[in-house]
Design a protein around this motif. Structure first.
Motif, mmCIF file in Angstrom:
data_model
loop_
_atom_site.group_PDB
_atom_site.id
_atom_site.type_symbol
_atom_site.label_atom_id
_atom_site.label_comp_id
_atom_site.label_asym_id
_atom_site.label_seq_id
_atom_site.Cartn_x
_atom_site.Cartn_y
_atom_site.Cartn_z
ATOM 1 N N ASN A 71 0.808 -1.227 0.000
ATOM 2 C CA ASN A 71 0.000 0.000 0.000
ATOM 3 C C ASN A 71 0.835 1.268 0.000
ATOM 4 O O ASN A 71 0.289 2.367 -0.118
ATOM 5 N N ARG A 72 2.146 1.128 0.161
ATOM 6 C CA ARG A 72 3.033 2.303 0.158
ATOM 7 C C ARG A 72 3.486 2.641 -1.261
ATOM 8 O O ARG A 72 3.392 1.787 -2.154
ATOM 9 N N PRO A 73 4.012 3.839 -1.487
ATOM 10 C CA PRO A 73 4.738 4.084 -2.732
ATOM 11 C C PRO A 73 5.843 3.046 -2.847
ATOM 12 O O PRO A 73 6.558 2.779 -1.865
ATOM 13 N N GLN A 74 6.008 2.437 -3.993
ATOM 14 C CA GLN A 74 6.927 1.312 -4.132
ATOM 15 C C GLN A 74 8.378 1.752 -4.307
ATOM 16 O O GLN A 74 9.295 0.950 -4.140
ATOM 17 N N THR A 75 8.581 3.003 -4.648
ATOM 18 C CA THR A 75 9.946 3.519 -4.805
ATOM 19 C C THR A 75 10.032 4.890 -4.160
ATOM 20 O O THR A 75 9.024 5.576 -3.935
ATOM 21 N N VAL A 76 11.252 5.318 -3.890
ATOM 22 C CA VAL A 76 11.482 6.658 -3.351
ATOM 23 C C VAL A 76 11.031 7.704 -4.359
ATOM 24 O O VAL A 76 10.500 8.754 -3.989
ATOM 25 N N TRP A 77 11.249 7.411 -5.640
ATOM 26 C CA TRP A 77 10.808 8.338 -6.685
ATOM 27 C C TRP A 77 9.308 8.610 -6.564
ATOM 28 O O TRP A 77 8.865 9.763 -6.615
ATOM 29 N N GLU A 78 8.515 7.559 -6.395
ATOM 30 C CA GLU A 78 7.062 7.724 -6.280
ATOM 31 C C GLU A 78 6.703 8.565 -5.056
ATOM 32 O O GLU A 78 5.791 9.398 -5.101
ATOM 33 N N PHE A 79 7.421 8.352 -3.963
ATOM 34 C CA PHE A 79 7.154 9.121 -2.750
ATOM 35 C C PHE A 79 7.514 10.585 -2.966
ATOM 36 O O PHE A 79 6.753 11.490 -2.583
ATOM 37 N N ARG A 80 8.660 10.848 -3.589
ATOM 38 C CA ARG A 80 9.048 12.226 -3.884
ATOM 39 C C ARG A 80 8.037 12.879 -4.816
ATOM 40 O O ARG A 80 7.746 14.075 -4.690
#
Length: 453
Positions: A262-271
Protein backbone atom coordinates in the motif's frame (compact mmCIF):
# COMPACT_ATOMS: atom_id res chain seq x y z
CA UNK A 1 34.70 -1.12 26.30
CA UNK A 2 36.02 0.68 23.24
CA UNK A 3 38.44 -0.90 20.77
CA UNK A 4 40.81 2.06 20.61
CA UNK A 5 41.75 4.83 23.05
CA UNK A 6 42.82 8.40 22.22
CA UNK A 7 46.22 8.76 20.50
CA UNK A 8 46.14 5.15 19.25
CA UNK A 9 47.95 5.04 15.87
CA UNK A 10 46.35 2.96 13.10
CA UNK A 11 47.61 1.85 9.68
CA UNK A 12 51.25 2.50 10.56
CA UNK A 13 50.50 5.93 11.93
CA UNK A 14 48.46 7.30 9.04
CA UNK A 15 45.47 7.65 11.35
CA UNK A 16 45.58 8.83 14.96
CA UNK A 17 42.52 8.22 17.11
CA UNK A 18 41.33 11.40 18.83
CA UNK A 19 38.23 10.17 20.65
CA UNK A 20 35.24 7.86 20.49
CA UNK A 21 32.17 9.65 19.13
CA UNK A 22 29.47 7.02 19.18
CA UNK A 23 28.30 3.45 19.09
CA UNK A 24 25.26 1.46 18.10
CA UNK A 25 23.97 -2.06 17.70
CA UNK A 26 26.75 -2.96 15.29
CA UNK A 27 29.60 -0.51 15.33
CA UNK A 28 31.92 1.81 17.20
CA UNK A 29 32.78 5.18 15.70
CA UNK A 30 35.84 7.34 16.26
CA UNK A 31 37.07 10.76 15.30
CA UNK A 32 40.60 10.50 13.96
CA UNK A 33 43.27 12.56 12.25
CA UNK A 34 44.45 11.55 8.79
CA UNK A 35 48.10 12.57 8.98
CA UNK A 36 48.76 12.07 5.26
CA UNK A 37 45.83 14.15 4.03
CA UNK A 38 45.87 16.56 7.00
CA UNK A 39 42.15 16.23 7.69
CA UNK A 40 39.74 14.87 10.25
CA UNK A 41 38.01 11.59 9.41
CA UNK A 42 35.57 9.20 11.02
CA UNK A 43 36.63 5.58 11.51
CA UNK A 44 34.12 2.85 12.14
CA UNK A 45 34.60 -0.77 13.19
CA UNK A 46 32.43 -3.54 14.62
CA UNK A 47 31.73 -3.37 18.34
CA UNK A 48 32.54 -5.86 21.06
CA UNK A 49 29.09 -7.45 20.97
CA UNK A 50 29.61 -8.39 17.30
CA UNK A 51 33.17 -9.57 17.94
CA UNK A 52 31.96 -12.06 20.54
CA UNK A 53 29.51 -13.75 18.20
CA UNK A 54 30.48 -17.18 16.83
CA UNK A 55 29.90 -16.02 13.24
CA UNK A 56 31.99 -12.87 13.64
CA UNK A 57 34.16 -13.68 10.64
CA UNK A 58 31.10 -13.75 8.38
CA UNK A 59 29.69 -10.59 9.98
CA UNK A 60 32.96 -8.78 9.40
CA UNK A 61 33.10 -9.97 5.79
CA UNK A 62 29.65 -8.48 5.15
CA UNK A 63 30.62 -5.31 7.02
CA UNK A 64 33.57 -4.74 4.71
CA UNK A 65 31.67 -5.66 1.54
CA UNK A 66 28.88 -3.21 2.29
CA UNK A 67 31.46 -0.50 2.99
CA UNK A 68 33.14 -1.22 -0.33
CA UNK A 69 29.78 -1.02 -2.10
CA UNK A 70 29.09 2.29 -0.42
CA UNK A 71 32.55 3.60 -1.33
CA UNK A 72 31.61 3.30 -5.01
CA UNK A 73 28.46 5.35 -4.58
CA UNK A 74 29.55 8.95 -5.05
CA UNK A 75 26.71 11.27 -4.13
CA UNK A 76 26.67 14.72 -2.51
CA UNK A 77 24.12 13.55 0.07
CA UNK A 78 25.85 10.29 1.06
CA UNK A 79 28.80 10.22 3.43
CA UNK A 80 31.96 9.48 1.46
CA UNK A 81 34.08 6.41 2.22
CA UNK A 82 37.81 7.09 1.84
CA UNK A 83 39.56 3.90 2.87
CA UNK A 84 39.35 0.52 4.59
CA UNK A 85 42.05 -1.55 6.27
CA UNK A 86 42.57 -4.36 8.83
CA UNK A 87 43.95 -3.49 12.26
CA UNK A 88 44.63 -6.24 14.81
CA UNK A 89 42.05 -8.50 13.22
CA UNK A 90 39.41 -5.75 12.90
CA UNK A 91 38.40 -4.14 9.64
CA UNK A 92 38.21 -0.36 9.90
CA UNK A 93 36.26 1.86 7.51
CA UNK A 94 37.49 5.44 7.03
CA UNK A 95 34.80 7.97 6.16
CA UNK A 96 34.31 11.66 5.60
CA UNK A 97 34.00 13.79 8.73
CA UNK A 98 30.97 16.07 8.45
CA UNK A 99 30.93 19.21 10.55
CA UNK A 100 27.36 19.69 11.65
CA UNK A 101 24.47 18.45 13.78
CA UNK A 102 22.12 15.61 13.04
CA UNK A 103 18.61 16.50 11.91
CA UNK A 104 17.04 15.27 15.16
CA UNK A 105 19.02 17.78 17.22
CA UNK A 106 18.60 20.51 14.64
CA UNK A 107 14.81 20.10 14.45
CA UNK A 108 14.48 19.93 18.23
CA UNK A 109 16.49 23.13 18.74
CA UNK A 110 14.64 24.88 15.94
CA UNK A 111 11.26 23.90 17.40
CA UNK A 112 12.24 25.14 20.86
CA UNK A 113 13.23 28.55 19.46
CA UNK A 114 10.95 29.12 16.47
CA UNK A 115 8.12 26.59 16.51
CA UNK A 116 7.89 23.70 14.04
CA UNK A 117 10.33 23.37 11.18
CA UNK A 118 8.78 24.80 8.04
CA UNK A 119 7.37 22.38 5.48
CA UNK A 120 9.56 23.91 2.76
CA UNK A 121 12.76 23.36 4.73
CA UNK A 122 11.83 19.84 5.83
CA UNK A 123 10.95 18.85 2.27
CA UNK A 124 14.31 20.13 1.04
CA UNK A 125 16.12 17.71 3.35
CA UNK A 126 13.77 14.84 2.48
CA UNK A 127 14.33 15.48 -1.22
CA UNK A 128 18.11 15.39 -0.76
CA UNK A 129 18.03 12.18 1.29
CA UNK A 130 15.50 10.69 -1.12
CA UNK A 131 17.93 11.23 -3.99
CA UNK A 132 20.69 9.65 -1.88
CA UNK A 133 18.50 6.60 -1.26
CA UNK A 134 17.82 6.26 -4.97
CA UNK A 135 21.58 5.99 -5.47
CA UNK A 136 21.81 3.38 -2.69
CA UNK A 137 18.94 1.42 -4.25
CA UNK A 138 20.68 1.48 -7.63
CA UNK A 139 23.34 -0.72 -6.02
CA UNK A 140 20.63 -3.13 -4.79
CA UNK A 141 21.22 -2.04 -1.20
CA UNK A 142 18.73 -1.01 1.46
CA UNK A 143 19.80 1.43 4.17
CA UNK A 144 17.24 0.07 6.70
CA UNK A 145 17.96 2.74 9.32
CA UNK A 146 16.84 6.07 7.88
CA UNK A 147 15.96 8.45 10.72
CA UNK A 148 16.76 12.04 11.74
CA UNK A 149 19.71 10.89 13.88
CA UNK A 150 21.33 9.30 10.79
CA UNK A 151 21.12 12.47 8.72
CA UNK A 152 23.75 15.14 9.27
CA UNK A 153 23.32 18.76 8.24
CA UNK A 154 26.49 20.41 6.96
CA UNK A 155 27.09 23.50 9.06
CA UNK A 156 28.03 25.80 6.21
CA UNK A 157 25.89 24.70 3.25
CA UNK A 158 22.95 23.29 5.28
CA UNK A 159 22.89 20.23 2.99
CA UNK A 160 21.65 16.92 4.37
CA UNK A 161 23.94 13.86 4.29
CA UNK A 162 22.89 10.27 4.94
CA UNK A 163 25.22 8.39 7.29
CA UNK A 164 25.45 5.14 9.29
CA UNK A 165 25.10 2.27 6.85
CA UNK A 166 25.62 -0.31 9.58
CA UNK A 167 22.30 -2.02 8.80
CA UNK A 168 22.60 -1.70 5.02
CA UNK A 169 21.99 -4.99 3.25
CA UNK A 170 21.83 -6.34 -0.27
CA UNK A 171 18.41 -7.42 -1.51
CA UNK A 172 16.58 -8.58 -4.61
CA UNK A 173 13.17 -7.01 -5.18
CA UNK A 174 10.30 -9.46 -4.80
CA UNK A 175 12.28 -12.09 -2.90
CA UNK A 176 11.88 -13.07 0.73
CA UNK A 177 15.21 -12.58 2.47
CA UNK A 178 16.62 -13.17 5.92
CA UNK A 179 18.02 -10.01 7.50
CA UNK A 180 19.14 -9.11 10.99
CA UNK A 181 16.06 -7.97 12.91
CA UNK A 182 17.50 -4.76 14.37
CA UNK A 183 15.14 -1.81 14.30
CA UNK A 184 14.65 1.79 15.38
CA UNK A 185 11.20 2.10 16.93
CA UNK A 186 9.01 4.58 15.13
CA UNK A 187 11.02 4.53 11.89
CA UNK A 188 11.21 0.82 11.03
CA UNK A 189 8.38 -0.66 8.93
CA UNK A 190 6.57 -3.83 9.97
CA UNK A 191 8.67 -6.09 7.71
CA UNK A 192 11.82 -5.22 9.70
CA UNK A 193 10.36 -6.85 12.80
CA UNK A 194 10.75 -10.23 11.10
CA UNK A 195 14.08 -11.91 10.39
CA UNK A 196 12.61 -13.10 7.13
CA UNK A 197 10.65 -10.35 5.46
CA UNK A 198 9.53 -9.13 2.09
CA UNK A 199 11.97 -6.24 1.79
CA UNK A 200 12.02 -3.72 -1.01
CA UNK A 201 12.57 -0.07 -1.86
CA UNK A 202 9.35 0.58 0.08
CA UNK A 203 11.18 -0.45 3.26
CA UNK A 204 13.28 2.71 3.12
CA UNK A 205 10.26 4.69 1.88
CA UNK A 206 8.51 4.01 5.20
CA UNK A 207 11.51 5.28 7.18
CA UNK A 208 11.84 8.35 4.96
CA UNK A 209 8.15 9.17 5.46
CA UNK A 210 8.53 8.62 9.22
CA UNK A 211 11.52 10.96 9.20
CA UNK A 212 9.43 13.66 7.54
CA UNK A 213 6.67 13.03 10.11
CA UNK A 214 9.19 13.57 12.90
CA UNK A 215 10.74 16.70 11.36
CA UNK A 216 7.36 18.40 10.98
CA UNK A 217 5.88 17.37 14.35
CA UNK A 218 8.95 16.93 16.56
CA UNK A 219 7.46 13.56 17.57
CA UNK A 220 8.57 9.99 16.98
CA UNK A 221 5.75 8.15 15.18
CA UNK A 222 3.98 5.21 16.85
CA UNK A 223 6.04 2.05 16.19
CA UNK A 224 4.76 -0.17 13.39
CA UNK A 225 4.57 -3.31 15.55
CA UNK A 226 2.38 -1.53 18.12
CA UNK A 227 0.09 -0.27 15.36
CA UNK A 228 -0.22 -3.80 13.99
CA UNK A 229 -0.65 -5.68 17.28
CA UNK A 230 -2.94 -3.18 19.03
CA UNK A 231 -4.78 -2.03 15.90
CA UNK A 232 -3.87 1.58 16.68
CA UNK A 233 -4.14 4.10 13.90
CA UNK A 234 -1.29 6.47 13.15
CA UNK A 235 -2.27 10.02 14.08
CA UNK A 236 -2.05 12.33 11.05
CA UNK A 237 0.88 14.73 11.39
CA UNK A 238 -1.56 17.63 10.83
CA UNK A 239 -3.03 16.83 14.26
CA UNK A 240 0.18 18.09 15.88
CA UNK A 241 1.13 20.72 13.30
CA UNK A 242 -1.83 22.34 11.50
CA UNK A 243 0.57 24.17 9.18
CA UNK A 244 1.27 20.92 7.28
CA UNK A 245 -0.41 20.96 3.86
CA UNK A 246 -3.04 18.38 2.96
CA UNK A 247 -0.83 17.01 0.17
CA UNK A 248 2.17 16.43 2.46
CA UNK A 249 -0.04 15.05 5.24
CA UNK A 250 -1.56 12.51 2.83
CA UNK A 251 1.86 11.57 1.36
CA UNK A 252 3.31 10.88 4.82
CA UNK A 253 0.39 8.64 5.79
CA UNK A 254 0.65 6.79 2.47
CA UNK A 255 4.40 6.33 2.88
CA UNK A 256 3.81 4.91 6.37
CA UNK A 257 1.13 2.37 5.44
CA UNK A 258 1.61 -0.84 7.41
CA UNK A 259 1.27 -3.11 4.39
CA UNK A 260 4.22 -2.71 2.00
CA UNK A 261 1.99 -3.09 -1.05
CA UNK A 262 0.00 0.00 0.00
CA UNK A 263 3.03 2.30 0.16
CA UNK A 264 4.74 4.08 -2.73
CA UNK A 265 6.93 1.31 -4.13
CA UNK A 266 9.95 3.52 -4.80
CA UNK A 267 11.48 6.66 -3.35
CA UNK A 268 10.81 8.34 -6.69
CA UNK A 269 7.06 7.72 -6.28
CA UNK A 270 7.15 9.12 -2.75
CA UNK A 271 9.05 12.23 -3.88
CA UNK A 272 6.50 12.64 -6.66
CA UNK A 273 3.63 12.49 -4.13
CA UNK A 274 5.36 15.30 -2.24
CA UNK A 275 5.53 17.43 -5.42
CA UNK A 276 9.32 17.30 -5.28
CA UNK A 277 9.50 16.25 -8.92
CA UNK A 278 8.59 18.80 -11.53
CA UNK A 279 5.11 17.95 -12.80
CA UNK A 280 4.95 20.34 -15.75
CA UNK A 281 8.16 20.77 -17.71
CA UNK A 282 8.70 24.31 -18.93
CA UNK A 283 10.15 24.19 -22.44
CA UNK A 284 12.89 26.74 -21.84
CA UNK A 285 15.74 27.32 -24.27
CA UNK A 286 18.63 29.76 -24.39
CA UNK A 287 18.43 29.92 -28.18
CA UNK A 288 14.73 29.53 -28.93
CA UNK A 289 14.84 25.75 -29.58
CA UNK A 290 11.37 24.24 -29.97
CA UNK A 291 11.05 21.17 -27.71
CA UNK A 292 7.40 20.42 -28.41
CA UNK A 293 8.20 17.56 -30.78
CA UNK A 294 10.51 15.91 -28.22
CA UNK A 295 7.86 16.35 -25.54
CA UNK A 296 5.15 14.80 -27.71
CA UNK A 297 7.32 11.83 -28.72
CA UNK A 298 8.21 11.09 -25.12
CA UNK A 299 4.63 11.53 -23.99
CA UNK A 300 3.58 8.96 -26.60
CA UNK A 301 6.31 6.54 -25.48
CA UNK A 302 8.06 6.67 -28.86
CA UNK A 303 11.48 6.15 -27.33
CA UNK A 304 13.52 5.61 -30.48
CA UNK A 305 12.10 8.63 -32.25
CA UNK A 306 12.60 10.68 -29.08
CA UNK A 307 16.22 9.51 -28.88
CA UNK A 308 16.88 10.69 -32.43
CA UNK A 309 15.10 13.98 -31.73
CA UNK A 310 17.27 14.46 -28.63
CA UNK A 311 20.40 14.11 -30.74
CA UNK A 312 19.01 16.53 -33.33
CA UNK A 313 18.10 19.31 -30.88
CA UNK A 314 21.36 18.99 -28.93
CA UNK A 315 23.44 19.33 -32.07
CA UNK A 316 21.29 22.27 -33.15
CA UNK A 317 21.67 24.03 -29.79
CA UNK A 318 25.46 23.62 -30.06
CA UNK A 319 25.33 24.73 -33.73
CA UNK A 320 27.01 21.47 -34.76
CA UNK A 321 24.32 19.99 -37.02
CA UNK A 322 26.84 18.35 -39.35
CA UNK A 323 29.55 17.49 -36.81
CA UNK A 324 29.85 15.56 -33.55
CA UNK A 325 29.91 17.47 -30.28
CA UNK A 326 33.40 18.33 -29.12
CA UNK A 327 34.52 18.47 -25.48
CA UNK A 328 34.37 22.25 -25.72
CA UNK A 329 30.78 22.03 -26.99
CA UNK A 330 29.86 19.84 -24.03
CA UNK A 331 31.51 22.13 -21.49
CA UNK A 332 29.68 25.14 -22.93
CA UNK A 333 26.33 23.49 -23.56
CA UNK A 334 23.43 25.60 -22.30
CA UNK A 335 22.28 24.52 -18.84
CA UNK A 336 18.80 25.81 -19.62
CA UNK A 337 18.49 23.52 -22.65
CA UNK A 338 20.18 20.58 -20.92
CA UNK A 339 17.71 20.84 -18.04
CA UNK A 340 14.72 21.04 -20.37
CA UNK A 341 15.81 17.91 -22.26
CA UNK A 342 16.55 16.02 -19.07
CA UNK A 343 13.31 17.08 -17.37
CA UNK A 344 11.32 15.84 -20.35
CA UNK A 345 13.01 12.43 -20.33
CA UNK A 346 12.68 12.13 -16.54
CA UNK A 347 9.00 13.13 -16.48
CA UNK A 348 7.74 10.86 -19.23
CA UNK A 349 9.81 7.84 -18.16
CA UNK A 350 8.75 8.19 -14.49
CA UNK A 351 12.35 8.86 -13.54
CA UNK A 352 13.77 5.86 -15.37
CA UNK A 353 15.59 7.64 -18.21
CA UNK A 354 17.46 10.92 -18.63
CA UNK A 355 20.89 12.45 -18.15
CA UNK A 356 20.40 12.88 -14.40
CA UNK A 357 19.46 9.20 -14.02
CA UNK A 358 22.58 8.21 -15.97
CA UNK A 359 24.76 10.51 -13.89
CA UNK A 360 23.57 8.88 -10.65
CA UNK A 361 24.29 5.41 -12.02
CA UNK A 362 27.73 6.49 -13.22
CA UNK A 363 28.51 7.80 -9.75
CA UNK A 364 27.09 4.70 -8.09
CA UNK A 365 29.42 2.37 -10.02
CA UNK A 366 32.40 4.44 -8.90
CA UNK A 367 32.66 6.94 -11.76
CA UNK A 368 34.88 9.92 -11.02
CA UNK A 369 36.63 12.63 -13.03
CA UNK A 370 39.26 10.11 -14.07
CA UNK A 371 39.01 7.94 -17.19
CA UNK A 372 38.60 4.29 -16.24
CA UNK A 373 37.81 1.51 -18.73
CA UNK A 374 36.44 -0.80 -16.00
CA UNK A 375 34.08 1.89 -14.71
CA UNK A 376 32.98 2.72 -18.25
CA UNK A 377 32.22 -0.96 -18.93
CA UNK A 378 30.44 -1.37 -15.60
CA UNK A 379 28.28 1.66 -16.37
CA UNK A 380 27.43 0.29 -19.82
CA UNK A 381 26.51 -3.08 -18.31
CA UNK A 382 24.31 -1.39 -15.71
CA UNK A 383 22.31 0.67 -18.21
CA UNK A 384 22.07 -2.13 -20.75
CA UNK A 385 24.41 -0.87 -23.46
CA UNK A 386 26.39 -4.11 -23.37
CA UNK A 387 25.33 -7.74 -23.19
CA UNK A 388 27.70 -10.53 -22.18
CA UNK A 389 30.59 -8.09 -22.35
CA UNK A 390 29.84 -6.93 -25.90
CA UNK A 391 28.70 -3.50 -26.99
CA UNK A 392 25.73 -2.99 -29.26
CA UNK A 393 27.25 -1.82 -32.51
CA UNK A 394 24.32 -1.19 -34.84
CA UNK A 395 21.90 1.45 -33.66
CA UNK A 396 19.07 0.14 -35.79
CA UNK A 397 19.33 -3.26 -34.07
CA UNK A 398 18.81 -1.82 -30.60
CA UNK A 399 15.41 -2.41 -28.98
CA UNK A 400 13.81 0.67 -27.43
CA UNK A 401 11.44 0.05 -24.55
CA UNK A 402 10.53 1.38 -21.13
CA UNK A 403 11.27 -2.11 -19.80
CA UNK A 404 14.97 -1.48 -20.45
CA UNK A 405 17.26 -0.94 -17.44
CA UNK A 406 17.23 2.42 -15.70
CA UNK A 407 19.45 4.96 -17.48
CA UNK A 408 19.28 3.12 -20.82
CA UNK A 409 18.15 6.27 -22.65
CA UNK A 410 19.09 8.65 -24.21
CA UNK A 411 21.72 6.84 -26.29
CA UNK A 412 23.42 9.95 -27.69
CA UNK A 413 23.46 9.12 -31.39
CA UNK A 414 25.32 12.16 -32.67
CA UNK A 415 26.08 11.51 -36.31
CA UNK A 416 24.40 10.43 -39.54
CA UNK A 417 23.55 6.91 -40.68
CA UNK A 418 24.19 3.63 -38.88
CA UNK A 419 26.78 4.33 -36.19
CA UNK A 420 28.34 2.72 -33.17
CA UNK A 421 26.67 3.17 -29.83
CA UNK A 422 27.15 6.79 -28.74
CA UNK A 423 27.77 7.55 -32.42
CA UNK A 424 30.44 10.18 -32.81
CA UNK A 425 31.05 10.32 -29.07
CA UNK A 426 32.21 6.74 -29.00
CA UNK A 427 34.66 7.48 -31.79
CA UNK A 428 35.74 10.71 -30.13
CA UNK A 429 36.45 9.19 -26.73
CA UNK A 430 38.27 6.06 -27.91
CA UNK A 431 41.33 5.94 -30.12
CA UNK A 432 41.90 3.24 -32.75
CA UNK A 433 43.17 0.82 -30.11
CA UNK A 434 40.04 1.33 -28.04
CA UNK A 435 41.74 3.34 -25.29
CA UNK A 436 39.67 6.06 -23.63
CA UNK A 437 40.92 9.54 -24.48
CA UNK A 438 41.15 12.48 -22.11
CA UNK A 439 37.67 13.58 -23.21
CA UNK A 440 35.85 10.99 -21.13
CA UNK A 441 32.25 10.29 -20.19
CA UNK A 442 32.80 12.40 -17.08
CA UNK A 443 33.09 15.50 -19.29
CA UNK A 444 29.40 15.18 -19.99
CA UNK A 445 28.41 14.20 -16.47
CA UNK A 446 30.46 17.08 -15.10
CA UNK A 447 28.28 19.37 -17.18
CA UNK A 448 25.19 17.60 -15.87
CA UNK A 449 26.50 18.16 -12.34
CA UNK A 450 27.34 21.82 -13.04
CA UNK A 451 23.83 22.39 -14.36
CA UNK A 452 22.45 20.77 -11.16
CA UNK A 453 20.40 18.10 -12.88
Amino acid sequence: MQSWTPNTPLQNGQYIIKRAIGGGGFGETYLAEDTEENRLVVIKTLNREQREKPDFAEIQKKFRKEALDLSKCYHPHIVQVYDNFPEDGLWAIVMEHIDGDDLAAYAENYTAENGYLSETEALRYIDQIGQALECVHERKLLHRDVKPNNILLRRESKEAVLIDFGLAREFQPGKIKSMTAMITFGYAPIEQYERRGDFGYYTDVYALAATLYSLLTNRVPIPANYRAEEDVKLSPPQKFNPQISHKVNAAILKGMELEPANRPQTVWEFREMLDLINQEVQLKSSCGMDYRKLRDLLKAGKWKEADKETARVMLAVAKRENNPLSCEDINNFSCEDLCTIDNLWVKYSDGKFGFSAQKKIYQCVGGTRESDQKIWDAFADKVGWREEGKWFEEYENITFSKTKPKGNLPLFIFGPGSVLLFGAWYELWFDKEGIISTCSLWIFFSRVQTCKL
